[in-house]
Write a protein that holds these residues in place. Structure first.
Motif, PDB file in Angstrom:
ATOM      1  N   VAL A   1      21.564  26.344 -14.417  1.00 55.23           N
ATOM      2  CA  VAL A   1      21.406  25.009 -15.002  1.00 55.23           C
ATOM      3  C   VAL A   1      22.606  24.739 -15.898  1.00 55.23           C
ATOM      4  O   VAL A   1      22.898  25.506 -16.813  1.00 55.23           O
ATOM      5  CB  VAL A   1      20.099  24.912 -15.816  1.00 55.23           C
ATOM      6  CG1 VAL A   1      20.000  23.561 -16.511  1.00 55.23           C
ATOM      7  CG2 VAL A   1      18.891  25.159 -14.934  1.00 55.23           C
ATOM      8  N   VAL A   2      23.335  23.642 -15.627  1.00 58.71           N
ATOM      9  CA  VAL A   2      24.513  23.315 -16.440  1.00 58.71           C
ATOM     10  C   VAL A   2      24.257  22.144 -17.389  1.00 58.71           C
ATOM     11  O   VAL A   2      24.983  21.973 -18.367  1.00 58.71           O
ATOM     12  CB  VAL A   2      25.754  23.044 -15.567  1.00 58.71           C
ATOM     13  CG1 VAL A   2      26.218  24.330 -14.891  1.00 58.71           C
ATOM     14  CG2 VAL A   2      25.503  21.978 -14.522  1.00 58.71           C
TER      15      VAL A   2
ATOM     16  N   ILE B   1      16.182  24.987 -23.065  1.00 59.84           N
ATOM     17  CA  ILE B   1      17.028  25.631 -24.070  1.00 59.84           C
ATOM     18  C   ILE B   1      18.343  24.875 -24.218  1.00 59.84           C
ATOM     19  O   ILE B   1      18.806  24.620 -25.337  1.00 59.84           O
ATOM     20  CB  ILE B   1      17.280  27.112 -23.702  1.00 59.84           C
ATOM     21  CG1 ILE B   1      15.970  27.897 -23.836  1.00 59.84           C
ATOM     22  CG2 ILE B   1      18.386  27.719 -24.563  1.00 59.84           C
ATOM     23  CD1 ILE B   1      16.010  29.283 -23.226  1.00 59.84           C
ATOM     24  N   LEU B   2      18.949  24.486 -23.088  1.00 59.15           N
ATOM     25  CA  LEU B   2      20.196  23.731 -23.140  1.00 59.15           C
ATOM     26  C   LEU B   2      19.998  22.383 -23.832  1.00 59.15           C
ATOM     27  O   LEU B   2      20.849  21.952 -24.610  1.00 59.15           O
ATOM     28  CB  LEU B   2      20.746  23.513 -21.729  1.00 59.15           C
ATOM     29  CG  LEU B   2      21.308  24.748 -21.030  1.00 59.15           C
ATOM     30  CD1 LEU B   2      21.636  24.426 -19.585  1.00 59.15           C
ATOM     31  CD2 LEU B   2      22.539  25.252 -21.758  1.00 59.15           C
ATOM     32  N   LEU B   3      18.877  21.740 -23.563  1.00 64.31           N
ATOM     33  CA  LEU B   3      18.577  20.469 -24.205  1.00 64.31           C
ATOM     34  C   LEU B   3      18.459  20.635 -25.720  1.00 64.31           C
ATOM     35  O   LEU B   3      19.016  19.853 -26.494  1.00 64.31           O
ATOM     36  CB  LEU B   3      17.292  19.878 -23.637  1.00 64.31           C
ATOM     37  CG  LEU B   3      16.832  18.560 -24.236  1.00 64.31           C
ATOM     38  CD1 LEU B   3      17.840  17.459 -23.938  1.00 64.31           C
ATOM     39  CD2 LEU B   3      15.469  18.185 -23.700  1.00 64.31           C
ATOM     40  N   GLU B   4      17.765  21.690 -26.149  1.00 63.16           N
ATOM     41  CA  GLU B   4      17.613  21.951 -27.585  1.00 63.16           C
ATOM     42  C   GLU B   4      18.967  22.236 -28.234  1.00 63.16           C
ATOM     43  O   GLU B   4      19.237  21.769 -29.344  1.00 63.16           O
ATOM     44  CB  GLU B   4      16.646  23.106 -27.800  1.00 63.16           C
ATOM     45  CG  GLU B   4      15.208  22.740 -27.455  1.00 63.16           C
ATOM     46  CD  GLU B   4      14.263  23.934 -27.420  1.00 63.16           C
ATOM     47  OE1 GLU B   4      14.692  25.053 -27.748  1.00 63.16           O
ATOM     48  OE2 GLU B   4      13.095  23.744 -27.040  1.00 63.16           O
TER      49      GLU B   4
ATOM     50  N   ILE C   1      18.269  17.259 -13.858  1.00 69.39           N
ATOM     51  CA  ILE C   1      18.788  18.602 -14.076  1.00 69.39           C
ATOM     52  C   ILE C   1      20.002  18.805 -13.184  1.00 69.39           C
ATOM     53  O   ILE C   1      19.953  18.529 -11.986  1.00 69.39           O
ATOM     54  CB  ILE C   1      17.727  19.672 -13.757  1.00 69.39           C
ATOM     55  CG1 ILE C   1      16.506  19.494 -14.663  1.00 69.39           C
ATOM     56  CG2 ILE C   1      18.312  21.080 -13.897  1.00 69.39           C
ATOM     57  CD1 ILE C   1      15.339  20.387 -14.314  1.00 69.39           C
ATOM     58  N   GLY C   2      21.096  19.295 -13.765  1.00 67.25           N
ATOM     59  CA  GLY C   2      22.302  19.609 -13.003  1.00 67.25           C
ATOM     60  C   GLY C   2      22.386  21.103 -12.758  1.00 67.25           C
ATOM     61  O   GLY C   2      22.226  21.897 -13.680  1.00 67.25           O
TER      62      GLY C   2
END
Length: 86
Positions: A31-32, A67-70, A24-25
């Motif tokens: 979270v970016v 959510i970002l991954l999706e 995770i960044g």
């Protein structure tokens, strides 16, 4: 700023946290980027001399990362569909 390379793409963040199954960044508490369900970390490399941060992400950060991954998966699917229809 740290730089993570994965599949010839570079991702930058102030902190890059590595757990048993994710990377995770974070910029501050935001979270970016996030990668979940990792079983082979050999494809994830940091720029020379940089090390992963060991802090666990909070539950809220993990939800945002999911959510970002999706969203990333949806973008890849759309790009694949556009490429297939060309």
């Amino acid at each position: 700023m740290k730089t993570l390379t994965f599949m010839d793409e570079q991702y930058q963040a102030e902190k890059i946290i590595k757990t048993d199954s994710e990377v995770i960044g974070l910029n501050g508490s935001t979270v970016v980027f996030a990668f979940h369900g990792i079983t082979d970390f050999s494809k994830f490399t940091l720029a020379d001399g940089q090390e992963f941060d060991a802090e666990p992400a909070t539950a809220e950060q993990q939800q945002i990362a999911q959510i970002l991954l999706e969203q990333t998966k949806m973008k890849q699917d759309i790009a694949a569909l556009k490429g297939a229809s060309s």
